[in-house]
Design a protein around this motif. Structure first.
Motif, PDB file in Angstrom:
ATOM      1  N   THR A   1      10.627   3.950 -32.727  1.00 53.25           N
ATOM      2  CA  THR A   1      11.889   4.582 -32.362  1.00 53.25           C
ATOM      3  C   THR A   1      12.893   4.510 -33.518  1.00 53.25           C
ATOM      4  OG1 THR A   1      11.541   4.076 -30.030  1.00 53.25           O
ATOM      5  CG2 THR A   1      13.804   4.523 -30.699  1.00 53.25           C
ATOM      6  N   VAL A   2      13.011   3.344 -34.135  1.00 50.41           N
ATOM      7  CA  VAL A   2      13.921   3.171 -35.270  1.00 50.41           C
ATOM      8  C   VAL A   2      13.500   4.080 -36.419  1.00 50.41           C
ATOM      9  CG1 VAL A   2      14.626   1.516 -37.057  1.00 50.41           C
ATOM     10  CG2 VAL A   2      14.713   0.869 -34.643  1.00 50.41           C
ATOM     11  N   THR A   3      12.211   4.154 -36.672  1.00 50.65           N
ATOM     12  CA  THR A   3      11.715   5.051 -37.722  1.00 50.65           C
ATOM     13  C   THR A   3      12.064   6.503 -37.409  1.00 50.65           C
ATOM     14  OG1 THR A   3       9.900   3.540 -38.215  1.00 50.65           O
ATOM     15  CG2 THR A   3       9.657   5.821 -38.977  1.00 50.65           C
ATOM     16  N   GLY A   4      11.841   6.905 -36.163  1.00 48.28           N
ATOM     17  CA  GLY A   4      12.164   8.273 -35.757  1.00 48.28           C
ATOM     18  C   GLY A   4      13.638   8.596 -35.930  1.00 48.28           C
ATOM     19  N   PHE A   5      14.512   7.708 -35.476  1.00 50.28           N
ATOM     20  CA  PHE A   5      15.949   7.946 -35.635  1.00 50.28           C
ATOM     21  C   PHE A   5      16.359   7.942 -37.102  1.00 50.28           C
ATOM     22  CE2 PHE A   5      16.514   6.440 -31.102  1.00 50.28           C
ATOM     23  CZ  PHE A   5      16.787   7.699 -30.620  1.00 50.28           C
ATOM     24  N   SER A   6      15.718   7.120 -37.915  1.00 51.82           N
ATOM     25  CA  SER A   6      15.999   7.120 -39.356  1.00 51.82           C
ATOM     26  C   SER A   6      15.648   8.471 -39.966  1.00 51.82           C
ATOM     27  CB  SER A   6      15.197   6.023 -40.063  1.00 51.82           C
ATOM     28  OG  SER A   6      15.575   4.757 -39.593  1.00 51.82           O
ATOM     29  N   LEU A   7      14.511   9.001 -39.570  1.00 52.30           N
ATOM     30  CA  LEU A   7      14.092  10.303 -40.086  1.00 52.30           C
ATOM     31  C   LEU A   7      15.001  11.427 -39.582  1.00 52.30           C
ATOM     32  CD1 LEU A   7      10.233   9.815 -39.790  1.00 52.30           C
ATOM     33  CD2 LEU A   7      11.587   9.944 -41.907  1.00 52.30           C
ATOM     34  N   TRP A   8      15.379  11.389 -38.302  1.00 50.78           N
ATOM     35  CA  TRP A   8      16.308  12.389 -37.768  1.00 50.78           C
ATOM     36  C   TRP A   8      17.653  12.306 -38.489  1.00 50.78           C
ATOM     37  CZ3 TRP A   8      15.459  16.673 -35.501  1.00 50.78           C
ATOM     38  CH2 TRP A   8      14.410  16.840 -34.605  1.00 50.78           C
TER      39      TRP A   8
ATOM     40  N   TYR B   1      17.226  13.830 -41.861  1.00 45.91           N
ATOM     41  CA  TYR B   1      17.153  15.281 -41.671  1.00 45.91           C
ATOM     42  C   TYR B   1      18.554  15.867 -41.491  1.00 45.91           C
ATOM     43  CZ  TYR B   1      15.720  19.700 -39.426  1.00 45.91           C
ATOM     44  OH  TYR B   1      15.537  21.013 -39.100  1.00 45.91           O
ATOM     45  N   GLY B   2      19.351  15.231 -40.640  1.00 47.36           N
ATOM     46  CA  GLY B   2      20.724  15.685 -40.431  1.00 47.36           C
ATOM     47  C   GLY B   2      21.553  15.617 -41.698  1.00 47.36           C
ATOM     48  N   LEU B   3      21.372  14.546 -42.469  1.00 48.27           N
ATOM     49  CA  LEU B   3      22.092  14.414 -43.737  1.00 48.27           C
ATOM     50  C   LEU B   3      21.680  15.498 -44.729  1.00 48.27           C
ATOM     51  CD1 LEU B   3      21.981  10.530 -44.084  1.00 48.27           C
ATOM     52  CD2 LEU B   3      24.050  11.925 -43.797  1.00 48.27           C
ATOM     53  N   LEU B   4      20.390  15.763 -44.794  1.00 47.19           N
ATOM     54  CA  LEU B   4      19.898  16.800 -45.708  1.00 47.19           C
ATOM     55  C   LEU B   4      20.442  18.177 -45.335  1.00 47.19           C
ATOM     56  CD1 LEU B   4      16.200  15.634 -46.087  1.00 47.19           C
ATOM     57  CD2 LEU B   4      17.944  15.648 -47.880  1.00 47.19           C
ATOM     58  N   LEU B   5      20.588  18.424 -44.045  1.00 44.24           N
ATOM     59  CA  LEU B   5      21.119  19.713 -43.581  1.00 44.24           C
ATOM     60  C   LEU B   5      22.642  19.734 -43.520  1.00 44.24           C
ATOM     61  CD1 LEU B   5      18.683  20.552 -40.639  1.00 44.24           C
ATOM     62  CD2 LEU B   5      18.632  21.452 -42.976  1.00 44.24           C
ATOM     63  N   GLY B   6      23.265  18.555 -43.585  1.00 43.21           N
ATOM     64  CA  GLY B   6      24.713  18.476 -43.440  1.00 43.21           C
ATOM     65  C   GLY B   6      25.172  18.813 -42.033  1.00 43.21           C
TER      66      GLY B   6
ATOM     67  N   TRP C   1      26.572  17.561 -38.786  1.00 44.23           N
ATOM     68  CA  TRP C   1      27.256  16.398 -38.215  1.00 44.23           C
ATOM     69  C   TRP C   1      26.783  16.015 -36.822  1.00 44.23           C
ATOM     70  CZ3 TRP C   1      29.293  12.985 -41.114  1.00 44.23           C
ATOM     71  CH2 TRP C   1      29.733  13.347 -42.373  1.00 44.23           C
ATOM     72  N   PRO C   2      26.463  16.958 -35.929  1.00 46.43           N
ATOM     73  CA  PRO C   2      25.958  16.532 -34.612  1.00 46.43           C
ATOM     74  C   PRO C   2      24.669  15.702 -34.727  1.00 46.43           C
ATOM     75  CG  PRO C   2      26.653  18.814 -34.515  1.00 46.43           C
ATOM     76  CD  PRO C   2      26.686  18.411 -35.964  1.00 46.43           C
ATOM     77  N   LEU C   3      23.766  16.088 -35.601  1.00 45.94           N
ATOM     78  CA  LEU C   3      22.544  15.310 -35.824  1.00 45.94           C
ATOM     79  C   LEU C   3      22.853  13.967 -36.462  1.00 45.94           C
ATOM     80  CD1 LEU C   3      20.042  17.998 -37.202  1.00 45.94           C
ATOM     81  CD2 LEU C   3      19.934  16.821 -35.007  1.00 45.94           C
ATOM     82  N   ILE C   4      23.760  13.966 -37.400  1.00 46.46           N
ATOM     83  CA  ILE C   4      24.105  12.739 -38.122  1.00 46.46           C
ATOM     84  C   ILE C   4      24.738  11.713 -37.175  1.00 46.46           C
ATOM     85  CG2 ILE C   4      25.589  11.766 -39.932  1.00 46.46           C
ATOM     86  CD1 ILE C   4      25.217  14.546 -41.377  1.00 46.46           C
ATOM     87  N   VAL C   5      25.729  12.132 -36.423  1.00 50.50           N
ATOM     88  CA  VAL C   5      26.447  11.204 -35.542  1.00 50.50           C
ATOM     89  C   VAL C   5      25.541  10.690 -34.430  1.00 50.50           C
ATOM     90  CG1 VAL C   5      28.356  10.992 -33.904  1.00 50.50           C
ATOM     91  CG2 VAL C   5      28.703  12.164 -36.086  1.00 50.50           C
ATOM     92  N   THR C   6      24.875  11.610 -33.739  1.00 54.44           N
ATOM     93  CA  THR C   6      24.028  11.215 -32.615  1.00 54.44           C
ATOM     94  C   THR C   6      22.927  10.265 -33.062  1.00 54.44           C
ATOM     95  OG1 THR C   6      24.436  13.300 -31.485  1.00 54.44           O
ATOM     96  CG2 THR C   6      22.494  12.071 -30.806  1.00 54.44           C
ATOM     97  N   ASN C   7      22.208  10.641 -34.097  1.00 57.81           N
ATOM     98  CA  ASN C   7      21.092   9.813 -34.539  1.00 57.81           C
ATOM     99  C   ASN C   7      21.553   8.552 -35.245  1.00 57.81           C
ATOM    100  OD1 ASN C   7      18.585  11.246 -33.694  1.00 57.81           O
ATOM    101  ND2 ASN C   7      19.699  12.894 -34.675  1.00 57.81           N
ATOM    102  N   GLY C   8      22.730   8.568 -35.842  1.00 57.05           N
ATOM    103  CA  GLY C   8      23.288   7.350 -36.413  1.00 57.05           C
ATOM    104  C   GLY C   8      23.593   6.309 -35.342  1.00 57.05           C
TER     105      GLY C   8
END
Length: 98
Positions: free
Chosen positions: A43-50, A53-58, A60-67
């Motif tokens: 799970t931690v690995t998956g959220f790290s990858l998400w 991914y969010g950071l690479l795309l810029g 913010w919804p992906l970055i905040v949620t997965n962070g």
């Protein structure tokens, strides 16, 4: 508000709050015996990858949620692998009444 935005907001709320009850139970009981170390490692690995991914795309919804999800699931995993004295110290710092 658009339907997709509402669904996304609800998904975000569910995802980010889903780990709170488990984290709080670990703090209160100091018991992690029923928690799967492998499942939380994945799970931690998956959220790290998400998050990456969010950071690479810029996005913010992906970055905040997965962070947030990463922080909560990593906390649970850390409490699982910590030796008992350190687990107690962390839990006592977060909930001194426990």
């Amino acid at each position: 508000m658009e339907t997709a935005s509402i669904v996304g907001a609800l998904a975000t709320i569910c995802s980010t709050t889903s780990f709170v009850p488990q984290a709080w139970k670990v703090i209160r009981t100091r018991d992690t015996s029923a928690i799967s170390k492998r499942m939380y490692a994945i799970t931690v690995t998956g959220f790290s990858l998400w998050l990456a991914y969010g950071l690479l795309l810029g996005q913010w919804p992906l970055i905040v949620t997965n962070g947030i999800c990463l922080a909560l699931s990593a906390f649970i995993l850390a409490m699982k692998v910590l030796p008992k004295p350190q687990k107690e110290a962390v839990a006592n710092a977060l909930d001194p009444t426990g």
